[in-house]
Design an enzyme around this catalytic site. Structure first.
Site, PDB file in Angstrom:
ATOM      1  N   LEU A  15       0.830  -1.207   0.000  1.00  0.00           N
ATOM      2  CA  LEU A  15       0.000   0.000   0.000  1.00  0.00           C
ATOM      3  C   LEU A  15       0.867   1.261   0.000  1.00  0.00           C
ATOM      4  O   LEU A  15       0.358   2.361  -0.172  1.00  0.00           O
ATOM      5  CB  LEU A  15      -0.921   0.027   1.224  1.00  0.00           C
ATOM      6  CG  LEU A  15      -2.084  -0.969   1.208  1.00  0.00           C
ATOM      7  CD1 LEU A  15      -2.941  -0.810   2.462  1.00  0.00           C
ATOM      8  CD2 LEU A  15      -2.949  -0.792  -0.028  1.00  0.00           C
ATOM      9  N   LYS A  17       3.415   1.993   2.599  1.00  0.00           N
ATOM     10  CA  LYS A  17       3.690   2.509   3.957  1.00  0.00           C
ATOM     11  C   LYS A  17       4.947   3.357   3.983  1.00  0.00           C
ATOM     12  O   LYS A  17       4.995   4.390   4.643  1.00  0.00           O
ATOM     13  CB  LYS A  17       3.904   1.333   4.929  1.00  0.00           C
ATOM     14  CG  LYS A  17       2.642   0.815   5.551  1.00  0.00           C
ATOM     15  CD  LYS A  17       2.961  -0.065   6.733  1.00  0.00           C
ATOM     16  CE  LYS A  17       3.877  -1.201   6.437  1.00  0.00           C
ATOM     17  NZ  LYS A  17       3.364  -2.476   6.086  1.00  0.00           N
ATOM     18  N   ASP A  71      13.021   0.559   1.433  1.00  0.00           N
ATOM     19  CA  ASP A  71      12.303   1.733   1.952  1.00  0.00           C
ATOM     20  C   ASP A  71      13.257   2.776   2.539  1.00  0.00           C
ATOM     21  O   ASP A  71      12.949   3.964   2.544  1.00  0.00           O
ATOM     22  CB  ASP A  71      11.282   1.323   3.025  1.00  0.00           C
ATOM     23  CG  ASP A  71       9.931   0.984   2.384  1.00  0.00           C
ATOM     24  OD1 ASP A  71       9.649   1.503   1.280  1.00  0.00           O
ATOM     25  OD2 ASP A  71       9.178   0.205   2.981  1.00  0.00           O
ATOM     26  N   GLU A 150       3.860 -13.281  12.141  1.00  0.00           N
ATOM     27  CA  GLU A 150       5.222 -12.813  12.436  1.00  0.00           C
ATOM     28  C   GLU A 150       5.289 -11.354  12.881  1.00  0.00           C
ATOM     29  O   GLU A 150       6.297 -10.919  13.426  1.00  0.00           O
ATOM     30  CB  GLU A 150       6.136 -13.084  11.240  1.00  0.00           C
ATOM     31  CG  GLU A 150       5.598 -12.542   9.935  1.00  0.00           C
ATOM     32  CD  GLU A 150       6.439 -12.981   8.739  1.00  0.00           C
ATOM     33  OE1 GLU A 150       7.167 -13.974   8.856  1.00  0.00           O
ATOM     34  OE2 GLU A 150       6.348 -12.301   7.702  1.00  0.00           O
ATOM     35  N   THR A 192     -11.209  -2.153   5.943  1.00  0.00           N
ATOM     36  CA  THR A 192     -10.555  -1.231   6.887  1.00  0.00           C
ATOM     37  C   THR A 192     -11.091  -1.453   8.300  1.00  0.00           C
ATOM     38  O   THR A 192     -10.324  -1.527   9.264  1.00  0.00           O
ATOM     39  CB  THR A 192     -10.777   0.221   6.428  1.00  0.00           C
ATOM     40  OG1 THR A 192     -10.086   0.398   5.207  1.00  0.00           O
ATOM     41  CG2 THR A 192     -10.283   1.224   7.448  1.00  0.00           C
ATOM     42  N   GLY A 355      24.805  -6.383 -10.612  1.00  0.00           N
ATOM     43  CA  GLY A 355      24.271  -7.743 -10.552  1.00  0.00           C
ATOM     44  C   GLY A 355      25.307  -8.728 -10.060  1.00  0.00           C
ATOM     45  O   GLY A 355      26.466  -8.371  -9.816  1.00  0.00           O
ATOM     46  N   CYS A 382      28.844  -0.832 -11.072  1.00  0.00           N
ATOM     47  CA  CYS A 382      29.342  -2.030 -10.389  1.00  0.00           C
ATOM     48  C   CYS A 382      29.569  -3.161 -11.391  1.00  0.00           C
ATOM     49  O   CYS A 382      30.524  -3.092 -12.154  1.00  0.00           O
ATOM     50  CB  CYS A 382      28.415  -2.408  -9.245  1.00  0.00           C
ATOM     51  SG  CYS A 382      29.297  -3.233  -7.920  1.00  0.00           S
ATOM     52  N   LEU A 383      28.695  -4.171 -11.461  1.00  0.00           N
ATOM     53  CA  LEU A 383      28.899  -5.220 -12.459  1.00  0.00           C
ATOM     54  C   LEU A 383      28.932  -4.605 -13.860  1.00  0.00           C
ATOM     55  O   LEU A 383      29.656  -5.076 -14.734  1.00  0.00           O
ATOM     56  CB  LEU A 383      27.777  -6.269 -12.362  1.00  0.00           C
ATOM     57  CG  LEU A 383      27.957  -7.469 -13.280  1.00  0.00           C
ATOM     58  CD1 LEU A 383      29.088  -8.360 -12.810  1.00  0.00           C
ATOM     59  CD2 LEU A 383      26.680  -8.288 -13.382  1.00  0.00           C
ATOM     60  N   MET A 385      30.203  -1.764 -14.727  1.00  0.00           N
ATOM     61  CA  MET A 385      31.560  -1.247 -14.940  1.00  0.00           C
ATOM     62  C   MET A 385      32.499  -2.426 -15.220  1.00  0.00           C
ATOM     63  O   MET A 385      33.350  -2.367 -16.117  1.00  0.00           O
ATOM     64  CB  MET A 385      32.003  -0.473 -13.691  1.00  0.00           C
ATOM     65  CG  MET A 385      33.437  -0.004 -13.699  1.00  0.00           C
ATOM     66  SD  MET A 385      34.476  -1.131 -12.762  1.00  0.00           S
ATOM     67  CE  MET A 385      35.862  -0.122 -12.350  1.00  0.00           C
ATOM     68  N   HIS A 508      28.080   2.401  -6.086  1.00  0.00           N
ATOM     69  CA  HIS A 508      26.653   2.553  -6.430  1.00  0.00           C
ATOM     70  C   HIS A 508      26.216   4.005  -6.237  1.00  0.00           C
ATOM     71  O   HIS A 508      25.677   4.363  -5.179  1.00  0.00           O
ATOM     72  CB  HIS A 508      25.800   1.643  -5.547  1.00  0.00           C
ATOM     73  CG  HIS A 508      25.932   0.201  -5.897  1.00  0.00           C
ATOM     74  ND1 HIS A 508      25.074  -0.445  -6.750  1.00  0.00           N
ATOM     75  CD2 HIS A 508      26.855  -0.711  -5.527  1.00  0.00           C
ATOM     76  CE1 HIS A 508      25.448  -1.699  -6.891  1.00  0.00           C
ATOM     77  NE2 HIS A 508      26.533  -1.887  -6.146  1.00  0.00           N
ATOM     78  N   GLU A 510      23.746   5.562  -7.381  1.00  0.00           N
ATOM     79  CA  GLU A 510      22.284   5.719  -7.287  1.00  0.00           C
ATOM     80  C   GLU A 510      21.814   5.819  -5.834  1.00  0.00           C
ATOM     81  O   GLU A 510      20.770   6.395  -5.553  1.00  0.00           O
ATOM     82  CB  GLU A 510      21.574   4.564  -8.016  1.00  0.00           C
ATOM     83  CG  GLU A 510      21.624   3.183  -7.352  1.00  0.00           C
ATOM     84  CD  GLU A 510      22.888   2.375  -7.661  1.00  0.00           C
ATOM     85  OE1 GLU A 510      23.896   2.985  -8.084  1.00  0.00           O
ATOM     86  OE2 GLU A 510      22.874   1.147  -7.462  1.00  0.00           O
TER      87      GLU A 510
END
Ligand code: GLN
Length: 549
Positions: A15, A17, A71, A150, A192, A355, A382-383, A385, A508, A510
């Site tokens: 959704l 969060k 997140d 959980e 809800t 990757g 990374c991979l 490059m 990385h 990004e």
């Protein structure tokens, strides 16, 4: 003393969060408060570092080298402040701590149980970031959906904190879904109601209900949700689908989510939200002046979340260039010598993705070759490059069997190889080269133009490295190492001298791109793609060409 906002989710997963939590944080930050966000995940992996990207999407890495949930990327992109290991906690980590303590005899012979020992450890970590006075507000996002077995210890920990802390020190925001039934032409509140009832049965009463919905909530629907969920009607917040996640803070501001939280927390010292930079970004995003098409060459493209930070970095860099970036996914496994120009022929730039493992790498190498030969802007991460380094060895230096020892452990020409320190490591979690490392940039290089700096810091997540034994041959042939780790000499950036834009980075970039600070390599890559497409247009249209002359 810090105050605590908890964000729970009901009805279904996905959704958003993380986006709601980040939007609320952004608004509170814009009102002059110091805010951080943390994520508690109910799975048993100690961290998401060992998870395949198909499971939960990309693994986000923090400056301090924590492998975390994606997140946290949203939190950083929205708040423009770094997170750390403390901002992501899993059930696995909680149990690991408790079990280690038990082995050390810390529980003095007592029976170790979910309540109170696991819940105490959850509470300790929930409160941890609020202890040193750095933050006014800590927002905790609880992963999973209310009702999951959980999640129970986490919900129980929130219940206890709601009881232990002063009333005005906690807020519980519950995010749910109000589905629209086409056949009945109606929004339905029952799911809800059920999810709030379930949360209440576990002892947690939400203060605010945020309703994800495809249709606008009428006053009657708001009243109904308020009545049955036992909150005030103004605490029922509409979160309609937005064209971009970056609109959500403004939508939440219109719904007064921030003000309702502030009132519940009894915070009276705040200013009008300062969001001018944010709005400027949104304007540029909504009204681009040009467009480029970028090929994302990867092997996890079925799942967009696998490349989340890369896609968001393109959004930031596009806005900075007032240019719409259309990303076309190209599955590296299906690129062949025969179809490469057909697959990549219409692109204005090529990003070869990070990757692990053998699958799809020959397609990546073919894509690099195409970009190098055609003068197509190229960006390898990374991979990506490492593939550029292998391609150059094979097709320019004439080392036909050049490879990475990751894919071919017995290659006689390991142009990409394991660092000595990595050779002895067999355990998987948290053992890569992780987190922020400095990088020294050569003056006069493209990298220097991009960063406008000689010393930068970027985040890493890999084991293999450029093999420096081969560096003189590369540099003599035009692929230079324009960025190196100042202590170890490890190559961090490669670039081509005789190409409009060909950059490979071992780190990385990004991961550090935010709305307010778009990552410079992405910004310059899009700029180069724009130049490439303008040149293409000029060649197609001789009139334009004469104007350019
Ligand atoms: N598999 C490569 C390595 O471990 C690249 C990793 C990556 O792209 N993140 O070095």
């Amino acid at each position: 003393m810090a105050k605590y906002v908890f964000v729970t989710g009901g009805v279904t997963s996905s959704l958003g969060k993380g986006i709601i939590a980040a939007s609320l944080a952004k608004l509170l930050q814009a009102r002059g408060l110091t805010v951080t966000i943390q994520k508690f995940d109910p799975y048993i992996n100690v961290d998401p570092g060992t998870l395949n990207p198909y499971e939960h999407g990309e693994c986000f890495v923090t400056d301090d080298g924590a492998e975390t949930d994606l997140d946290l990327g949203h939190y950083e992109r929205f708040l423009n402040i770094p997170t750390s290991q403390a901002n992501n906690v899993t059930t696995g980590r909680i149990y690991q701590t408790v079990i280690n303590k038990e082995r050390q005899g810390a529980y003095l012979g007592k029976t170790v149980q979910v309540v109170p020992h696991i819940t105490d450890e959850i509470k300790r970590r929930m409160l941890m970031l609020g202890q040193d006075g750095k933050f006014d507000i800590i927002i905790t996002e609880l992963g999973g959906t209310v009702g999951d077995i959980e999640s129970l210890p986490f919900i129980e920990a929130v219940r206890q904190l709601q009881w232990e802390l002063p009333e005005e020190d906690t807020v519980v925001v519950h995010l749910t879904l109000i589905p629209y039934l086409k056949a009945a032409k109606e929004l339905k509140t029952k799911p809800t109601q059920h999810s709030v009832r379930m949360l209440s049965q576990e002892g947690v009463h939400p203060d605010i209900i945020v309703c994800r919905t495809e249709e606008s909530l009428s006053p009657e629907i708001r009243k109904k949700v308020a009545l049955f969920c036992n909150v005030k009607p103004e605490a029922v917040i509409e979160a309609a689908d937005a064209p971009t996640i970056y609109e959500v803070p403004l939508a939440m501001m219109r719904e007064k989510l921030d003000l309702i939280c502030l009132r519940k927390m009894n915070i009276t010292q705040y200013k009008e939200p300062e969001l001018s930079k944010w709005k400027e970004f949104l304007d540029k995003l909504k009204y681009p002046k040009s467009k480029v098409t970028i090929g994302l060459i990867g092997k996890y493209i079925e799942l967009q979340d696998a490349y989340k930070s890369i896609l968001e970095a393109f959004v930031h860099a596009g806005a900075m260039n007032e240019c719409k970036v259309q990303v076309v996914n190209v599955h590296s496994e299906f690129i062949t010598e025969e179809n490469v120009s057909e697959k990549l022929g219409n692109l204005d730039g090529l990003l070869v993705a990070p990757g692990f493992g053998l699958r799809g790498i020959e397609g990546k190498i073919l894509a690099v070759k195409y970009a190098r030969e055609k003068g197509l802007p190229f960006f390898g991460i990374c991979l990506g490059m490492q593939m550029a380094v292998i391609e150059f060895a094979r097709n320019v230096l004439g080392i036909k069997d050049a490879h990475s020892t990751e894919m071919d452990p017995h290659t006689v020409n390991p142009v990409i190889d394991l660092m000595e320190a990595q050779k002895k490591i067999t355990a998987k979690g948290g053992t890569m080269r992780l987190g922020a490392y400095p990088c020294q940039i050569t003056e006069g290089s493209l990298a220097h133009t991009i960063y406008e700096n000689s010393l930068i810091s970027e985040r890493h997540r890999h084991r293999w490295e450029f093999n420096n034994d081969y560096l003189p041959r590369y540099e003599a042939a035009g692929m230079i190492a324009s960025g190196k780790n100042p202590e170890s000499g490890l190559v961090e950036i490669v670039e081509l001298n005789n190409h409009p834009f060909f950059v490979g980075v071992q780190y990385h970039p990004e991961l550090k791109s935010t709305v307010e600070a778009p990552q410079p390599v992405f910004v310059h890559f899009i700029k180069a793609a724009k130049a490439f497409t303008e040149k293409k247009e000029a060649i197609k249209n001789p009139l334009l060409q004469s104007e350019m002359i």
